[in-house]
Design a protein around this motif. Structure first.
Motif, PDB file in Angstrom:
ATOM      1  N   ARG A 173       0.801  -1.215   0.000  1.00  0.00           N
ATOM      2  CA  ARG A 173       0.000   0.000   0.000  1.00  0.00           C
ATOM      3  C   ARG A 173       0.837   1.270   0.000  1.00  0.00           C
ATOM      4  N   ALA A 174       1.911   1.301   0.754  1.00  0.00           N
ATOM      5  CA  ALA A 174       2.723   2.516   0.814  1.00  0.00           C
ATOM      6  C   ALA A 174       3.344   2.812  -0.547  1.00  0.00           C
ATOM      7  N   GLU A 175       3.924   1.787  -1.175  1.00  0.00           N
ATOM      8  CA  GLU A 175       4.510   1.992  -2.501  1.00  0.00           C
ATOM      9  C   GLU A 175       3.430   2.339  -3.520  1.00  0.00           C
ATOM     10  N   MET A 176       2.275   1.703  -3.411  1.00  0.00           N
ATOM     11  CA  MET A 176       1.190   1.948  -4.353  1.00  0.00           C
ATOM     12  C   MET A 176       0.710   3.387  -4.276  1.00  0.00           C
ATOM     13  N   GLU A 177       0.647   3.937  -3.076  1.00  0.00           N
ATOM     14  CA  GLU A 177       0.245   5.331  -2.920  1.00  0.00           C
ATOM     15  C   GLU A 177       1.218   6.251  -3.674  1.00  0.00           C
ATOM     16  N   ASP A 178       2.514   5.949  -3.587  1.00  0.00           N
ATOM     17  CA  ASP A 178       3.504   6.752  -4.297  1.00  0.00           C
ATOM     18  C   ASP A 178       3.330   6.622  -5.809  1.00  0.00           C
ATOM     19  N   VAL A 179       3.100   5.389  -6.274  1.00  0.00           N
ATOM     20  CA  VAL A 179       2.902   5.159  -7.703  1.00  0.00           C
ATOM     21  C   VAL A 179       1.662   5.894  -8.190  1.00  0.00           C
ATOM     22  N   MET A 180       0.571   5.793  -7.442  1.00  0.00           N
ATOM     23  CA  MET A 180      -0.670   6.440  -7.859  1.00  0.00           C
ATOM     24  C   MET A 180      -0.533   7.956  -7.863  1.00  0.00           C
ATOM     25  N   LYS A 181       0.202   8.504  -6.922  1.00  0.00           N
ATOM     26  CA  LYS A 181       0.412   9.950  -6.892  1.00  0.00           C
ATOM     27  C   LYS A 181       1.130  10.406  -8.145  1.00  0.00           C
ATOM     28  N   ARG A 182       2.163   9.657  -8.546  1.00  0.00           N
ATOM     29  CA  ARG A 182       2.898  10.040  -9.749  1.00  0.00           C
ATOM     30  C   ARG A 182       2.047   9.841 -10.999  1.00  0.00           C
ATOM     31  N   VAL A 183       1.280   8.748 -11.034  1.00  0.00           N
ATOM     32  CA  VAL A 183       0.394   8.522 -12.173  1.00  0.00           C
ATOM     33  C   VAL A 183      -0.615   9.658 -12.301  1.00  0.00           C
ATOM     34  N   PHE A 184      -1.177  10.094 -11.177  1.00  0.00           N
ATOM     35  CA  PHE A 184      -2.168  11.168 -11.235  1.00  0.00           C
ATOM     36  C   PHE A 184      -1.556  12.486 -11.682  1.00  0.00           C
ATOM     37  N   THR A 185      -0.510  12.920 -10.994  1.00  0.00           N
ATOM     38  CA  THR A 185       0.028  14.249 -11.274  1.00  0.00           C
ATOM     39  C   THR A 185       0.666  14.328 -12.653  1.00  0.00           C
ATOM     40  N   GLU A 186       1.355  13.258 -13.079  1.00  0.00           N
ATOM     41  CA  GLU A 186       2.143  13.338 -14.301  1.00  0.00           C
ATOM     42  C   GLU A 186       1.456  12.753 -15.529  1.00  0.00           C
ATOM     43  N   VAL A 187       0.499  11.820 -15.336  1.00  0.00           N
ATOM     44  CA  VAL A 187      -0.125  11.154 -16.485  1.00  0.00           C
ATOM     45  C   VAL A 187      -1.618  11.491 -16.570  1.00  0.00           C
ATOM     46  N   ASN A 188      -2.412  11.079 -15.559  1.00  0.00           N
ATOM     47  CA  ASN A 188      -3.849  11.377 -15.593  1.00  0.00           C
ATOM     48  C   ASN A 188      -4.086  12.873 -15.795  1.00  0.00           C
ATOM     49  N   ASN A 189      -3.420  13.676 -15.003  1.00  0.00           N
ATOM     50  CA  ASN A 189      -3.564  15.131 -15.109  1.00  0.00           C
ATOM     51  C   ASN A 189      -2.577  15.715 -16.106  1.00  0.00           C
ATOM     52  N   GLY A 190      -1.504  14.977 -16.387  1.00  0.00           N
ATOM     53  CA  GLY A 190      -0.482  15.474 -17.297  1.00  0.00           C
ATOM     54  C   GLY A 190      -0.981  15.685 -18.705  1.00  0.00           C
ATOM     55  N   VAL A 191      -1.866  14.797 -19.177  1.00  0.00           N
ATOM     56  CA  VAL A 191      -2.394  14.978 -20.533  1.00  0.00           C
ATOM     57  C   VAL A 191      -3.248  16.239 -20.609  1.00  0.00           C
ATOM     58  N   TYR A 192      -3.996  16.541 -19.550  1.00  0.00           N
ATOM     59  CA  TYR A 192      -4.782  17.772 -19.509  1.00  0.00           C
ATOM     60  C   TYR A 192      -3.871  18.987 -19.451  1.00  0.00           C
ATOM     61  N   ARG A 193      -2.778  18.856 -18.729  1.00  0.00           N
ATOM     62  CA  ARG A 193      -1.832  19.965 -18.643  1.00  0.00           C
ATOM     63  C   ARG A 193      -1.292  20.309 -20.031  1.00  0.00           C
ATOM     64  N   CYS A 194      -1.074  19.289 -20.852  1.00  0.00           N
ATOM     65  CA  CYS A 194      -0.655  19.531 -22.239  1.00  0.00           C
ATOM     66  C   CYS A 194      -1.795  20.153 -23.038  1.00  0.00           C
ATOM     67  N   GLY A 195      -2.966  19.545 -22.958  1.00  0.00           N
ATOM     68  CA  GLY A 195      -4.072  19.963 -23.790  1.00  0.00           C
ATOM     69  C   GLY A 195      -4.573  21.360 -23.520  1.00  0.00           C
ATOM     70  N   PHE A 196      -4.518  21.789 -22.265  1.00  0.00           N
ATOM     71  CA  PHE A 196      -5.049  23.097 -21.910  1.00  0.00           C
ATOM     72  C   PHE A 196      -3.956  24.121 -21.628  1.00  0.00           C
ATOM     73  N   ALA A 197      -2.736  23.830 -22.020  1.00  0.00           N
ATOM     74  CA  ALA A 197      -1.662  24.808 -21.844  1.00  0.00           C
ATOM     75  C   ALA A 197      -2.006  26.088 -22.592  1.00  0.00           C
ATOM     76  N   GLY A 198      -1.751  27.206 -21.947  1.00  0.00           N
ATOM     77  CA  GLY A 198      -2.084  28.489 -22.553  1.00  0.00           C
ATOM     78  C   GLY A 198      -0.905  29.228 -23.126  1.00  0.00           C
ATOM     79  N   SER A 199       0.272  28.604 -23.093  1.00  0.00           N
ATOM     80  CA  SER A 199       1.462  29.213 -23.679  1.00  0.00           C
ATOM     81  C   SER A 199       2.393  28.107 -24.149  1.00  0.00           C
ATOM     82  N   GLN A 200       3.310  28.459 -25.037  1.00  0.00           N
ATOM     83  CA  GLN A 200       4.262  27.465 -25.543  1.00  0.00           C
ATOM     84  C   GLN A 200       5.135  26.922 -24.419  1.00  0.00           C
TER      85      GLN A 200
END
Length: 322
Positions: A173-200
Motif C-alpha cells: 500500500r505505501a509503494e502503491m500510494e507513491d505510484v498512484m500519486k505520480r500517475v495522477f500528477t504526471e499522467v492522468n492530469n499530465g495529458v490535460y496539462r498539455c491539452g489546456f496549456a495556454g502558452s508554448q
C-alpha cells in the motif's frame, strides 16, 4: 486567469499553465457510517447500505470511468445502481440524454445539477462525475472521485463478490500510494496539462513531464505484468482510464504526440491485457469518449468534427502478457 469546464470539473489556466480544481464535496460513505481510520472526515459520514445510493457516471469521463470499473471488479452492481450521462454537456451540467425522455429512470432528473442543488442550492463549482446520489432524497452525497473508489473497496467489503480482487494490498500500500500519486500528477492530469496549456512554455514543460512519466511506466511494466506485480490493483485502474483514451484523444487533441500508445511495447501490451480483462474493456465506449472531448472542448476543436479513427479492433489483439 481563465476557467474551463473539463470532464474532471472546473479547472483553471493561469499564466499559461493548467491547474485542476480538486475541491470536491468531502462526504464519505463508510461501513455503518463509522469514522474511518484513514483519510479525510471533513464532511458527513453516510452508512454503506445496499440500494441506498446511485452512482452517476459517464463512460466518456476518465475520472468517472474509474468508479464504473471498480464497481464492476468488486461485484457491486446489485448493491449500488448506476446511472449514465451522455458524452456531452454544456456549462451547466451533465445530462441524461441516453435515457428515454432524457431523464434518469431512478432519480427522475434531466440534469445531474438537480441532485447537486437539492443538497446545496447555491453550489458554486462545476457539476462533475462521478457523483454518488442518495436515491430516496435525490441529493448529492459526494463527488470526491479518488475517495469514491477507495471507499468502494474498503467500506463496502461486506458486499463484495466472492473472489473479488484485492485492489489495495496491505503489503504494497505505501509503494502503491507513491505510484498512484505520480500517475495522477504526471499522467492522468499530465495529458490535460498539455491539452489546456495556454502558452508554448507551459505546453513544453507539460509535454516533457508527461513523457518522463510514460518512459518510467514503460520501463516499470517491461519487467512486471501490472503496476504492483502479478495482480491488478487500484493503481492499474487509475492508469488504464488514461491509456484507453490516449491514441483516440490525447495523442492528437491534447498534443501528447511524441508516440502513440501502440508504439510503446510494454504499455501497449499492458493496456490490452487490462482491456481484455472483465470489468475494464467492457466499460469503454470509444465513440462516447471521442464525442465528449472533440465536441465539448470547443476552444481546442472549434469545428466540432469528431475523428473516425483509430480502429478499436486493435484492442482485442493478443497481448502476450499472461
Amino acid at each position: 486567469m481563465s476557467d474551463t469546464q473539463t470532464s474532471g470539473g472546473q479547472s483553471y489556466v493561469e499564466e499559461g499553465g493548467f491547474d485542476r480544481d480538486m475541491t470536491y464535496v468531502p462526504d464519505r460513505i463508510t461501513r455503518e457510517g463509522r469514522t474511518p481510520e484513514h483519510g479525510p472526515v471533513e464532511g458527513e459520514l453516510w452508512p454503506a447500505e445496499p440500494g441506498r445510493y446511485r452512482l452517476v457516471a459517464a463512460k466518456a469521463c476518465p475520472w468517472a470511468n474509474r468508479a464504473i470499473i471498480v464497481r464492476s471488479l468488486l461485484g457491486l452492481e446489485d448493491v449500488i445502481s448506476l446511472g449514465l450521462c451522455g458524452p456531452t454537456h454544456d456549462e451547466r451540467s451533465w445530462t441524461f440524454d441516453l435515457d428515454p425522455d432524457g431523464r434518469d429512470p431512478v432519480l427522475g432528473i434531466e440534469r445531474l445539477q438537480e441532485a447537486y442543488f437539492r443538497r446545496f442550492p447555491d453550489y458554486p463549482r462545476g457539476i462533475t462525475v462521478p457523483a454518488v446520489v442518495e436515491v430516496s432524497s435525490g441529493k448529492l452525497v459526494t463527488n470526491d472521485f479518488p475517495w469514491i473508489t477507495h471507499d468502494l473497496f474498503h467500506e463496502w467489503r461486506d458486499h463484495h463478490r466472492a473472489g473479488a480482487p484485492d485492489l489495495w494490498p496491505v503489503a504494497q500500500r505505501a509503494e502503491m500510494e507513491d505510484v498512484m500519486k505520480r500517475v495522477f500528477t504526471e499522467v492522468n492530469n499530465g495529458v490535460y496539462r498539455c491539452g489546456f496549456a495556454g502558452s508554448q512554455d507551459a505546453y513544453d514543460d507539460a509535454y516533457d513531464r508527461l513523457w518522463v512519466a510514460l518512459d518510467w511506466l514503460e520501463e516499470r511494466l517491461t519487467g512486471r505484468r501490472y503496476l504492483m506485480g502479478d495482480a491488478v490493483t487500484e493503481a492499474d485502474v487509475r492508469l488504464f482510464t488514461t491509456l484507453a483514451r490516449f491514441d483516440a484523444v490525447y495523442h492528437g487533441h491534447f498534443k501528447c504526440n511524441r508516440q502513440k500508445l501502440t508504439e510503446l511495447p510494454a504499455l501497449w501490451g499492458y493496456a490490452r491485457d487490462l482491456f481484455q480483462t472483465p470489468g475494464f474493456g467492457d466499460t469503454i465506449d470509444f465513440d462516447q469518449i471521442k464525442t465528449h472531448y472533440y465536441v465539448v472542448h470547443a476552444d481546442i476543436n472549434p469545428t466540432g468534427i469528431v475523428p473516425a479513427g483509430p480502429d478499436p479492433a486493435v484492442w482485442l489483439e493478443p497481448h502476450g502478457r499472461g
